[in-house]
Every structure is written in structure tokens, then in C-alpha cells.
Design a protein around this motif. Structure first.
Motif, PDB file in Angstrom:
ATOM      1  N   GLU A 116     -10.879   3.534  -7.801  1.00 45.75           N
ATOM      2  CA  GLU A 116     -11.050   4.272  -8.122  1.00 45.75           C
ATOM      3  C   GLU A 116     -10.477   5.677  -8.623  1.00 45.75           C
ATOM      4  O   GLU A 116     -10.218   6.512  -8.882  1.00 45.75           O
ATOM      5  N   LYS A 117      -9.162   5.827  -7.883  1.00 48.38           N
ATOM      6  CA  LYS A 117      -8.389   6.642  -7.992  1.00 48.38           C
ATOM      7  C   LYS A 117      -7.668   6.663  -8.671  1.00 48.38           C
ATOM      8  O   LYS A 117      -6.981   7.484  -9.786  1.00 48.38           O
ATOM      9  N   TRP A 137      -4.881  -2.296  -6.136  1.00 45.09           N
ATOM     10  CA  TRP A 137      -5.197  -0.805  -6.068  1.00 45.09           C
ATOM     11  C   TRP A 137      -6.226  -0.431  -5.519  1.00 45.09           C
ATOM     12  O   TRP A 137      -7.226  -0.943  -5.464  1.00 45.09           O
ATOM     13  N   ASP A 138      -5.929   0.978  -5.233  1.00 43.15           N
ATOM     14  CA  ASP A 138      -7.651   1.717  -5.570  1.00 43.15           C
ATOM     15  C   ASP A 138      -7.713   2.283  -6.922  1.00 43.15           C
ATOM     16  O   ASP A 138      -7.065   3.043  -7.563  1.00 43.15           O
ATOM     17  N   ASP A 156       0.758   4.396  -3.043  1.00 44.21           N
ATOM     18  CA  ASP A 156       0.868   5.245  -1.921  1.00 44.21           C
ATOM     19  C   ASP A 156       1.596   6.499  -3.184  1.00 44.21           C
ATOM     20  O   ASP A 156       1.384   7.947  -3.933  1.00 44.21           O
ATOM     21  N   ASP A 165       0.965  -0.874   0.015  1.00 43.67           N
ATOM     22  CA  ASP A 165       0.209   0.249  -0.055  1.00 43.67           C
ATOM     23  C   ASP A 165       1.076   0.801  -0.727  1.00 43.67           C
ATOM     24  O   ASP A 165       0.624   1.763  -0.635  1.00 43.67           O
TER      25      ASP A 165
END
Length: 516
Positions: free
Chosen positions: A370-371, A367-368, A340, A336
Motif C-alpha cells: 500500500e505504501k 513490501w508494504d 524502509d 524490512d
């Protein structure tokens, strides 16, 4: 570094089942001369009716708890083997053959005579390959004698499987035979299988034979790199030490990658990680080598421990050809914290930092999403930099992140041919490969060869996953009428890919994570 990317339409792996046997070659029972080496003992008492293997006057027990008690039992066993092999020969679906392989290997471990008997009877190349492959799982010396004979087959496909099987069988007498095949067989695929077999067998003299091949041959980069990985498979201290030293002096690109791969999986240690760090710190190395070395460090030391190494390197690498490789390696840490870091760099105001980071988004792990999608879509829609937009579009497609149909339509008519070419596979992704009319129109009306080639490749992929009936006629017309020879050549390749369609292809794609 080069920022432009070539990305397949669908990020799906190809199912591999050890060995793929599709093209029969006749004459399976004929033999070449047996390679010199330790002379194996002859097989006594082996016939096709009620056969039993004997050696030094003793009854043979090859994996089975007890010998077959009657000709009826033997006939049933052979009938079962013949039925399984017939299914493999008749089928072009790898999943089906994989199931049959499991059955054949079970028989090879418990009643190998049934496979040996069938091997005596059949001349079909595909059948012989399946039988030899399964027999390799049995470690008995008398099975080795049969495999030794098959290395002398006139059929290169059978020789290839036999070389691999000798490695699996593990008999120490195979080392001399495999070394001879690796050096002298006229077919490169057989030599490669023999090199692999040396590493798998691991008998006395295997490392010396492999080092000799690296030092004095083989003549191709593929075989040389295969020899390095086979040395890694031996996993002893001397072999790992040899690879660590070889990495620092090996000039060949492919061989360096295979050395790093072997160290990553077979030579995990702090000493290896320190040596790989020195390779990664050399910013004059090619980016792929840096990428491989840093990924291996993460595998050995763990993602959080490796992240500090990456962060210390980023400042030094800024603006160099290594920068993008560093960012992609960070993404592959499955951490993570690493994700980031890449996300923040993808929004950097500095273009030389931002664009490589866009390409690294989504590499490895969860991963995120949506980001990730938000950053890439924003870059695609708002940037005036063609290279940045192209990277963002390619990354979206590679990660199966769909965009709105309206945005796709605008990209298909973009003034830049590079953007239009990148939009074609995204169009297929958004429409799930079900609408080919637009692609047909592109082939008919588009002036750019780059865009037409993209449409051709996309049609081949649609055929591979959805079915050839949707694309075959379009590709045949392009093959015959497109004015550009490169497009016509691409159409021929796309037709071949479409004809590899199987329902399993779409199942494997649907099983992969698809982000909306």
C-alpha cells in the motif's frame, strides 16, 4: 545513469524444464566421428531383443535390483518407454513433458536397458533427446558408453543433450570427450553444453580444461562466461581462488556477472565477501556489476550485515552512475530495514535521490505494498518531470500494481509520447488483457512509433497469456500496413509470442503475487 526503463507487461518468469525439445531433426541414428580421448570399452551383447549389457564377462546390473526375467517383461518395459516418449513428441506443453521426464528418469535409474533399446529403434530427434536426457541420470559406466556414442550424432540437438548428460553421468572418462566437444563442435549450443558438462562432471582435469578454454578460447563471450560458472561448480578451494582472482582482471561484462554468480552460490565465504566489497567500492565499475556484487554480499553475510555496507556507500555514490544500482541492491536484501530505507529515499526532496529510489521500490521480498503504491501513484499524478513519471509508471506496471481506469485514460492521451507508451501495458493490466479495441485504435491513429511499438508488444503478451485469437488479426494487419519497419518487425515478433500461448502461461501468471 539512465533512468528510463523498459518493462514487460506482466512480470512473469518463463517456465524452464531443463531442456526444451520441440523441433524434430531427422537422421538421429547417423554418427559423426567419435572425439578422441580415452577409448571407451565396446558394448558387448547389446541387441534390441532380450538385450543385456556385459563387460569383462560379468553380468550387468545398471541400477536395477534384479535383471528382467523374461522377454515379456522387456517388451512391457519398452512399450511403456515408447508410450511416454510418444507423449513428449506429440506435446508442445512443457508441463506435460515435465511429467513424462519424471517417468523416464525413474526408468533410467531402474531399468536403463528399456531406454537404450528404444534409442536403437527410433530416428526421431525429439524422442532421442528425451531418452538421452533421462539416461544421463544413471551413473553407470555402461550408460556412459551409450552417451559417448550420442555425442557423435549428426543431429546437433542430440549432441547438445548428450554433452549435458555426460556431465550428469559423472564418468571420469567423459572429461576428454567433453573438452574436445567444447573446443571443436561446429554448433555453439553443443560447445556450451559440453562446458556445462565439464563443471557438472567435475572429474580429474575438468578445471584445467575449463581454464585452458578461458585462456586460449572459446571465441564467444557466452562460452567464456559459461566456463567461469562451470569452474565455480567444482567448488574446491583452487577453483574458488581462481574465480576470485579472475574477477579483478576480467574485462568482459558478461563474464564478470557469471563469476560473481558462481562465487555467490558456490564460493560463499568471508574472504569472497571482502573481495566482492572491493569490487562494489569501485564506483567506476558499471552499475550492473556493482549491483551483482552487493547482492552477493547480502547473500553471504546476511541482509542486516550487508545493509551497513550499502549505507556507507550511498553517500559516496550520490550523483554517480552507481547510485541506482545501490538502491536496487538494497531492495533485494529482503530486509524490512532495507525496504524502509528505500521507501524513505523515494520521498526525498532531492530529485537525483528520489527517482532511482522509485525504480528500486518493490524489488525483492514482501513490501508494504500500500505504501509502495501510494508513493508511485503520487509521483505519477503530481510530478512535472517526465522522466520521474515514466519511472513511476514503469515500476507500477512491473510490480503488477494497478491504478484507476480514469488515471490510465488520462495517461493514454498525455502530451508526452513516453508516458503514452508506458500507459499502454498498464491499460492491459487494468483490463486483464480482455479489451483490445483501444489498442487497435492506437495502432490505427497514434502518430508516435514508440507508442505503436508499445501497443504491439502488449498485444503479443496478451496473446501469450490470454490466447492468440484475441490479437492475431490485429497484429497481422499491423505487420502488413504499418508505415514504420520497426513496428512491422515488432508485430512479427509479437505474433510468434502470441502463438506460444498455453493455459499454463496464465496459470503461472495468476500464481504470481498481483497487487491491487
Amino acid at each position: 545513469m539512465t533512468l528510463k526503463m523498459l518493462v514487460p507487461v506482466f512480470a512473469a518468469g518463463v517456465l524452464s524444464v531443463g531442456l526444451v525439445f520441440l523441433l524434430p531433426v531427422g537422421g538421429g541414428n547417423t554418427r559423426m566421428s567419435v572425439p578422441p580421448g580415452p577409448k571407451p570399452k565396446t558394448q558387448e551383447g547389446h541387441s534390441c531383443q532380450g538385450a543385456s549389457l556385459a563387460r569383462d564377462g560379468e553380468a550387468a546390473e545398471i541400477g536395477a535390483p534384479s535383471p528382467r526375467e523374461s522377454l515379456t517383461d522387456e517388451s512391457k518395459a519398452r512399450a511403456r518407454v515408447r508410450a511416454i516418449v510418444a507423449r513428449c513428441v506429440a506435446s508442445t506443453k512443457l508441463r506435460f513433458c515435465a511429467e513424462a521426464f519424471v517417468e523416464l528418469i525413474e526408468i533410467a535409474l531402474n531399468d536403463p536397458l528399456a531406454l537404450m533399446d528404444e534409442l536403437q529403434y527410433t530416428n526421431d530427434s525429439v524422442a532421442r533427446q528425451h531418452l538421452v536426457y533421462a539416461l544421463g541420470k544413471n551413473k553407470d559406466h555402461r550408460v556412459f558408453l551409450v552417451l559417448r556414442d550420442e555425442v557423435g550424432s549428426r543431429d546437433p540437438a542430440v549432441r547438445e543433450v548428450a554433452a549435458w548428460a555426460l556431465g550428469e553421468n559423472g564418468d571420469p572418462e567423459a572429461i576428454g570427450i567433453l573438452r574436445h566437444s567444447a573446443l571443436t563442435d561446429p554448433e555453439e549450443r553443443v560447445r556450451k553444453a559440453a562446458i556445462t558438462g565439464l563443471g557438472t562432471n567435475g572429474g580429474m582435469g575438468a578445471r584445467e580444461a575449463l581454464i585452458s578454454m578461458i585462456t586460449y578460447g572459446p571465441p564467444t563471450e557466452t562460452l567464456r562466461s559459461e566456463a567461469y560458472e562451470s569452474i565455480g561448480k567444482l567448488q574446491d578451494a583452487e577453483s574458488i581462488s581462481y574465480l576470485q582472482e579472475a574477477l579483478l582482471r576480467e574485462p568482459d561484462f558478461l563474464s564478470r556477472h557469471r563469476i560473481i554468480y558462481a562465487l555467490r552460490f558456490y564460493g560463499k565465504s568471508e574472504e569472497t565477501a571482502t573481495m566482492l566489497e572491493s569490487v562494489a567500492l569501485d564506483l567506476d565499475s558499471d552499475p550492473s556489476t556493482i549491483h551483482s556484487a552487493l547482492s552477493a554480499i547480502g547473500e553471504i553475510r546476511g541482509p542486516d550485515a550487508a545493509l551497513g555496507v550499502y549505507e556507507s556507500l550511498l553517500d559516496r555514490a550520490s550523483g554517480s552512475k552507481a547510485y541506482g544500482a545501490l538502491l536496487e541492491s538494497i531492495g533485494l536484501l529482503h530486509s524490512d530495514r532495507a525496504h524502509d530505507l528505500v521507501l524513505s529515499l523515494a520521498e526525498s526532496p532531492d530529485r537525483e535521490t528520489r527517482v532511482p529510489a522509485l525504480a528500486a521500490l518493490g524489488t525483492g521480498g514482501d513490501w508494504d505494498w500500500e505504501k509502495v503504491k501510494s508513493i508511485l501513484t503520487s509521483a505519477l499524478a503530481s510530478s512535472r518531470d517526465t522522466d520521474e513519471r515514466s519511472v513511476a509508471l514503469a515500476t507500477l506496471t512491473a510490480r503488477n500494481l494497478t491504478i484507476s481506469p480514469a488515471l490510465v485514460e488520462s495517461l493514454l492521451v498525455d502530451p508526452e509520447a513516453e508516458i503514452r507508451a508506458g500507459a499502454v501495458p498498464m491499460y492491459a493490466l487494468v483490463t486483464a488483457g480482455l479489451e483490445t479495441g483501444r489498442l487497435k485504435r492506437i495502432l490505427r491513429e497514434e502518430a508516435s512509433t514508440q507508442v505503436r511499438r508499445s501497443a504491439i508488444g502488449t498485444l503479443g503478451t496478451i496473446g501469450y497469456y490470454v490466447g492468440p485469437e484475441r490479437v492475431t488479426r490485429i497484429l497481422e494487419i499491423a505487420l502488413q500496413t504499418d508505415p514504420d519497419p520497426e513496428v512491422r518487425e515488432a508485430a512479427g515478433r509479437a505474433l510468434e509470442r502470441a502463438r506460444e500461448y498455453s493455459p499454463d502461461n496464465l496459470e503461472s501468471f495468476q500464481a504470481a503475487p498481483v497487487k491491487k
